[in-house]
Design a protein around this motif. Structure first.
Motif, PDB file in Angstrom:
ATOM      1  N   THR A  89       0.951  -1.414  -0.312  1.00 60.76           N
ATOM      2  CA  THR A  89      -0.419  -0.552  -0.006  1.00 60.76           C
ATOM      3  C   THR A  89       0.866   0.958   0.464  1.00 60.76           C
ATOM      4  O   THR A  89       1.536   1.052  -0.104  1.00 60.76           O
TER       5      THR A  89
ATOM      6  N   GLU B 123      -3.602   1.249  -2.740  1.00 61.75           N
ATOM      7  CA  GLU B 123      -4.634   2.627  -1.722  1.00 61.75           C
ATOM      8  C   GLU B 123      -5.248   1.289  -0.791  1.00 61.75           C
ATOM      9  O   GLU B 123      -5.555   0.543  -0.957  1.00 61.75           O
TER      10      GLU B 123
ATOM     11  N   ARG C 116      -7.706  -0.014   1.889  1.00 67.18           N
ATOM     12  CA  ARG C 116      -8.845  -0.342   1.513  1.00 67.18           C
ATOM     13  C   ARG C 116      -9.225  -1.645   2.877  1.00 67.18           C
ATOM     14  O   ARG C 116      -8.149  -2.706   2.395  1.00 67.18           O
TER      15      ARG C 116
ATOM     16  N   GLU D 175     -15.164  -2.611   1.609  1.00 68.63           N
ATOM     17  CA  GLU D 175     -15.282  -1.823   0.441  1.00 68.63           C
ATOM     18  C   GLU D 175     -15.167  -2.504  -0.404  1.00 68.63           C
ATOM     19  O   GLU D 175     -15.702  -1.864  -1.809  1.00 68.63           O
ATOM     20  N   ASN D 176     -14.343  -3.572  -1.000  1.00 66.67           N
ATOM     21  CA  ASN D 176     -13.692  -4.152  -2.461  1.00 66.67           C
ATOM     22  C   ASN D 176     -15.499  -5.482  -2.148  1.00 66.67           C
ATOM     23  O   ASN D 176     -15.319  -6.464  -3.614  1.00 66.67           O
TER      24      ASN D 176
END
Length: 280
Positions: free
Chosen positions: A144, A152, A154, A158-159
């Motif tokens: 990251t 990024e 995360r 969120e994914n």
């Protein structure tokens, strides 16, 4: 409370509660990053043990022997358990009796379900972990932008994609930690036979998984929460597999040692309640 309710409260309710607490404490805060920052040198842009080959060997490569050997022995036991029922009863089986091989083959045949359970539990649990890895696409800390990488940071939710791969990241949940936690299959076998040391075995496996996972944190290859999530996912997957193989009643029976202690305690209570008549 019925025994079934108590069983599911402890084995499902408690892990779900821990998952909620874990989500609130780590996934909704910056706690993971704060912990990992303690092991990161912003001057050299490296984690303290990121390039320590001895530490890598001692904590990542060598420990794989335990889950790998457990799985391999389960596969061998499963295959050997098929031999005795297929052997024709005659001179050859009599010879096996004389050379004392037959008792081992009969024992393997009698425990065929246990060997199959361990093999299937390992496969399903590993598959579940890989499913979450590919369907959340979380990058490891060193990958990251927080620690010199290009991706990024995360959170997994969120994914998350239910039916399709979310990306190329493969860091959540912790894979190395999950390999240690998969040895929990032996705990469920111990519960089936009501082994009195089943709880000690459970504790040992949990420590094993935690050590496997947390040693990756100072190397920058996992956040702390990845290990905890791995333990919860493996436990729930392993529990479901064990219920399919053995059933709730079998798994919820108290250990034989515990039952004997309960019986002894009841007997002592009965004796104490009998009035003592003294002679004059």
């Amino acid at each position: 409370m019925s025994s079934a309710s108590r069983f599911y409260l402890i084995n499902v309710g408690v892990p779900v509660l821990l998952a909620v607490l874990l989500f609130c404490m780590f996934d909704l805060t910056n706690l993971d990053v704060l912990i990992s920052n303690q092991f990161y040198d912003p001057v050299t842009h490296n984690f303290v043990l990121q390039h320590d080959h001895l530490f890598e060997k001692l904590t990542h490569k060598l420990p794989r022997i335990i889950p790998d050997t457990t799985g391999e022995l389960a596969v061998i036991g499963m295959l050997l358990s098929l031999i005795w029922p297929l052997l024709p009863k005659g001179r050859f089986s009599a010879w096996l009796e004389r050379v004392r091989v037959a008792p081992s083959l009969r024992w393997l045949a009698a425990h065929r379900r246990d060997f199959i359970f361990v093999v299937v539990a390992f496969a399903i649990t590993t598959g579940m972990v890989h499913y979450f890895k590919s369907h959340t696409s979380v990058w490891c800390p060193v990958e990251t932008t927080l620690y010199g990488g290009i991706h990024e940071k995360r959170e997994w939710f969120e994914n998350f994609s239910l039916l399709h791969e979310a990306g190329e990241g493969r860091c959540w949940p912790g894979g190395h930690a999950s390999s240690g936690f998969t040895v929990l299959a032996l705990y469920f076998v111990a519960r089936r036979y009501r082994w009195r040391h089943a709880r000690a075995l459970f504790a040992a496996v949990m420590v094993l998984g935690l050590v496997y996972g947390t040693t990756r944190v100072p190397q920058g290859w996992h956040f702390v929460s990845h290990t905890f999530w791995s333990g919860i996912i493996v436990w729930l997957t392993m529990l479901g597999t064990a219920l399919a193989f053995y059933g709730r009643e079998r798994l919820s029976q108290p250990a034989l040692g515990a039952r004997q202690r309960q019986a002894d305690g009841l007997g002592a209570a009965v004796l104490e309640s009998v009035p003592v008549v003294s002679g004059r």
